[in-house]
Scaffold this motif. Sequence first.
Motif, PDB file in Angstrom:
ATOM      1  N   ALA A   1      -0.887  44.595  19.897  1.00  0.00           N
ATOM      2  CA  ALA A   1       0.235  45.381  19.358  1.00  0.00           C
ATOM      3  C   ALA A   1      -0.059  45.860  17.937  1.00  0.00           C
ATOM      4  CB  ALA A   1       1.506  44.544  19.388  1.00  0.00           C
ATOM      5  N   ARG A   2      -0.785  45.058  17.163  1.00  0.00           N
ATOM      6  CA  ARG A   2      -1.150  45.474  15.800  1.00  0.00           C
ATOM      7  C   ARG A   2      -1.954  46.771  15.812  1.00  0.00           C
ATOM      8  NH1 ARG A   2      -3.392  40.808  11.758  1.00  0.00           N
ATOM      9  NH2 ARG A   2      -1.376  39.936  11.075  1.00  0.00           N
ATOM     10  N   GLU A   3      -2.918  46.855  16.730  1.00  0.00           N
ATOM     11  CA  GLU A   3      -3.783  48.034  16.781  1.00  0.00           C
ATOM     12  C   GLU A   3      -3.025  49.264  17.270  1.00  0.00           C
ATOM     13  OE1 GLU A   3      -7.490  47.486  18.787  1.00  0.00           O
ATOM     14  OE2 GLU A   3      -7.823  45.490  17.921  1.00  0.00           O
ATOM     15  N   VAL A   4      -2.124  49.069  18.221  1.00  0.00           N
ATOM     16  CA  VAL A   4      -1.353  50.203  18.733  1.00  0.00           C
ATOM     17  C   VAL A   4      -0.372  50.701  17.668  1.00  0.00           C
ATOM     18  CG1 VAL A   4       0.207  51.003  20.549  1.00  0.00           C
ATOM     19  CG2 VAL A   4      -1.577  49.341  21.092  1.00  0.00           C
ATOM     20  N   MET A   5       0.300  49.786  17.005  1.00  0.00           N
ATOM     21  CA  MET A   5       1.259  50.180  15.965  1.00  0.00           C
ATOM     22  C   MET A   5       0.540  50.840  14.793  1.00  0.00           C
ATOM     23  SD  MET A   5       4.538  50.223  15.396  1.00  0.00           S
ATOM     24  CE  MET A   5       5.298  48.911  16.366  1.00  0.00           C
TER      25      MET A   5
ATOM     26  N   GLY B   1      -5.975  51.110  13.204  1.00  0.00           N
ATOM     27  CA  GLY B   1      -5.515  51.437  14.542  1.00  0.00           C
ATOM     28  C   GLY B   1      -6.647  51.426  15.557  1.00  0.00           C
ATOM     29  N   CYS B   2      -6.300  51.433  16.829  1.00  0.00           N
ATOM     30  CA  CYS B   2      -7.329  51.352  17.876  1.00  0.00           C
ATOM     31  C   CYS B   2      -8.242  52.570  17.881  1.00  0.00           C
ATOM     32  CB  CYS B   2      -6.681  51.159  19.249  1.00  0.00           C
ATOM     33  SG  CYS B   2      -5.489  52.417  19.738  1.00  0.00           S
ATOM     34  N   CYS B   3      -7.817  53.686  17.272  1.00  0.00           N
ATOM     35  CA  CYS B   3      -8.683  54.866  17.090  1.00  0.00           C
ATOM     36  C   CYS B   3      -8.884  55.153  15.608  1.00  0.00           C
ATOM     37  CB  CYS B   3      -8.089  56.091  17.784  1.00  0.00           C
ATOM     38  SG  CYS B   3      -7.997  55.952  19.563  1.00  0.00           S
TER      39      CYS B   3
ATOM     40  N   MET C   1      -4.216  57.085  22.541  1.00  0.00           N
ATOM     41  CA  MET C   1      -4.669  55.701  22.449  1.00  0.00           C
ATOM     42  C   MET C   1      -5.981  55.544  23.218  1.00  0.00           C
ATOM     43  SD  MET C   1      -2.466  54.042  20.646  1.00  0.00           S
ATOM     44  CE  MET C   1      -0.920  54.573  19.891  1.00  0.00           C
ATOM     45  N   PHE C   2      -6.897  54.797  22.638  1.00  0.00           N
ATOM     46  CA  PHE C   2      -8.199  54.578  23.284  1.00  0.00           C
ATOM     47  C   PHE C   2      -8.733  53.224  22.837  1.00  0.00           C
ATOM     48  CE2 PHE C   2     -12.806  54.512  23.054  1.00  0.00           C
ATOM     49  CZ  PHE C   2     -13.188  54.980  24.308  1.00  0.00           C
ATOM     50  N   SER C   3      -9.366  52.519  23.759  1.00  0.00           N
ATOM     51  CA  SER C   3     -10.001  51.253  23.398  1.00  0.00           C
ATOM     52  C   SER C   3     -11.187  51.003  24.308  1.00  0.00           C
ATOM     53  CB  SER C   3      -9.013  50.079  23.518  1.00  0.00           C
ATOM     54  OG  SER C   3      -9.679  48.852  23.278  1.00  0.00           O
ATOM     55  N   LYS C   4     -12.369  51.073  23.739  1.00  0.00           N
ATOM     56  CA  LYS C   4     -13.586  50.761  24.505  1.00  0.00           C
ATOM     57  C   LYS C   4     -13.589  49.301  24.927  1.00  0.00           C
ATOM     58  CE  LYS C   4     -18.642  50.810  24.188  1.00  0.00           C
ATOM     59  NZ  LYS C   4     -19.809  51.121  23.319  1.00  0.00           N
TER      60      LYS C   4
ATOM     61  N   LEU D   1      -9.374  54.362  28.663  1.00  0.00           N
ATOM     62  CA  LEU D   1     -10.168  55.564  28.429  1.00  0.00           C
ATOM     63  C   LEU D   1      -9.386  56.697  27.773  1.00  0.00           C
ATOM     64  CD1 LEU D   1     -12.360  55.693  31.647  1.00  0.00           C
ATOM     65  CD2 LEU D   1     -12.789  54.565  29.457  1.00  0.00           C
ATOM     66  N   GLY D   2      -8.210  56.399  27.306  1.00  0.00           N
ATOM     67  CA  GLY D   2      -7.508  57.372  26.487  1.00  0.00           C
ATOM     68  C   GLY D   2      -6.183  57.829  27.037  1.00  0.00           C
ATOM     69  N   GLY D   3      -5.319  58.213  26.093  1.00  0.00           N
ATOM     70  CA  GLY D   3      -4.137  58.981  26.432  1.00  0.00           C
ATOM     71  C   GLY D   3      -4.510  60.447  26.254  1.00  0.00           C
ATOM     72  N   PHE D   4      -3.913  61.318  27.053  1.00  0.00           N
ATOM     73  CA  PHE D   4      -4.270  62.735  27.030  1.00  0.00           C
ATOM     74  C   PHE D   4      -3.011  63.573  26.882  1.00  0.00           C
ATOM     75  CE2 PHE D   4      -7.811  60.630  28.967  1.00  0.00           C
ATOM     76  CZ  PHE D   4      -8.914  61.318  28.489  1.00  0.00           C
ATOM     77  N   ALA D   5      -3.041  64.486  25.902  1.00  0.00           N
ATOM     78  CA  ALA D   5      -1.852  65.264  25.595  1.00  0.00           C
ATOM     79  C   ALA D   5      -1.642  66.410  26.563  1.00  0.00           C
ATOM     80  CB  ALA D   5      -1.938  65.799  24.161  1.00  0.00           C
ATOM     81  N   PHE D   6      -2.728  66.998  27.056  1.00  0.00           N
ATOM     82  CA  PHE D   6      -2.587  68.128  27.978  1.00  0.00           C
ATOM     83  C   PHE D   6      -2.331  67.632  29.397  1.00  0.00           C
ATOM     84  CE2 PHE D   6      -4.874  70.140  24.487  1.00  0.00           C
ATOM     85  CZ  PHE D   6      -4.152  71.311  24.344  1.00  0.00           C
ATOM     86  N   ILE D   7      -1.458  68.344  30.096  1.00  0.00           N
ATOM     87  CA  ILE D   7      -1.057  67.948  31.433  1.00  0.00           C
ATOM     88  C   ILE D   7      -2.261  67.945  32.381  1.00  0.00           C
ATOM     89  CG2 ILE D   7       0.388  68.543  33.408  1.00  0.00           C
ATOM     90  CD1 ILE D   7       1.886  67.481  30.974  1.00  0.00           C
ATOM     91  N   GLY D   8      -2.494  66.827  33.033  1.00  0.00           N
ATOM     92  CA  GLY D   8      -3.568  66.703  34.011  1.00  0.00           C
ATOM     93  C   GLY D   8      -4.945  66.491  33.420  1.00  0.00           C
TER      94      GLY D   8
END
Length: 430
Positions: free
Chosen positions: A155-159, A168-170, A179-182, A187-194
């Motif tokens: 939660a610390r890294e996400v906040m 932060g995690c990135c 959000m991304f964490s190896k 493998l990431g959150g993506f802002a564009f649809i699909g």
Amino acid sequence: MSLSATKFVHPITTPPSTRSSDKPLFSTFFGSNHTKLRFNKPIVAAQRRSSSAASTSSPVVAVSDVVKEKKLKSTSNLLITKEEGLVLYEDMILGRFFEDMCAQMYYRGKMFGFVHLYNGQEAVSTGFIKFLKKEDYVVSTYRDHVHALSKGVPAREVMSELFGKATGCCRGQGGSMHMFSKQYNLLGGFAFIGEGIPVATGAAFSSKYRREVLKEPGADEVTLAFFGDGTCNNGQFYECLNMAALWKLPIVFVVENNLWAIGMSHLRATSDPQIWKKGPAFGMPGIHVDGMDVLKVREVAKEAIERARRGEGPTLVECETYRFRGHSLADPDELRDPAEKAHYAGRDPITALKKYLFDNKLASEQELKAIDKKIEELLDDAVEFADESPLPPRSQLLENVFADPKGFGIGPDGKYRCEDPKFTQGTAHV
């Protein structure tokens, strides 16, 4: 017998959908009398081919007979143990409380840009991700905080990422939607649809290639691709369903159908609102599950994930859920009918899980309150940590832009410009 694209059954009977503006949006969805999957006898391929082309009933793959057989053989009617129930509750509470804290911090000016919260959809994230191994992959959307938490990102890294801080995690460069964490194979959150679906398909292909071609021991990772109902009319979705089915990739496509794509009703935007039907069209199982019930989601998730890990290919799961807040924290949420919101608020997945735990004497009020307090303290610590963390240094701005520094150019002294301290400080003359 497990889920199989060759074991089709007739679809569950549901009332005809309506897109009429004078009827409640949720009239054909959960909350009606049609809330249970029906298991019918499988029909063979020849029967499917001989069926009338004019028929409007598309075949659907139901939850496997294995699940049913396990229930019949079970000596207990309980769906979970006490330990499992407490794990599910803690993860869902972490997601809910974290998002509530995000709302507070956003309105206090600690976060910037668009922030999309997950309140109400916790049963989907918890129900699926808690069946994964650490080595398995998760690909998310712009509503990704809770997916990251369920996958194990602290939660610390996400906040801190939401605060735009270097811890932060990135390292503060991703923000709310990326959000991304190896370390945890997020493998990431993506802002564009699909946008994330092809990435997830590639990750699943990598797992299959390493297992079947490179013969790497233990290469049995499964990928979960999360996306919303608004994505299911996009080209990447169909292209990746086709590739995943063609190559029998170890992936589960998880549709978080919260009935709204920003301010567009799902029923107004889709010719056939039953997304699960698109799975059998590509030769993979398609399942429709109550996404407000973590135990139902968990049952489907277990079978779909195990099926993928056995090498039997992809599954499309439509989880019908609902977000309790607006599309983002900048959305006044004035388009949805108050009666609709009240209807789904009455089906809160956390409240439903608590009731199950109490009714089956799997947990006491004191035990759940202790978990609540634990999570509150965890989030207070996360906020304090994020607030006190440093901002990213200016030199970090040019990192991760080019794979090869030569791509940025060489200065008059023959050195890479990105190595010039004055350039990274913004004082160099170019």
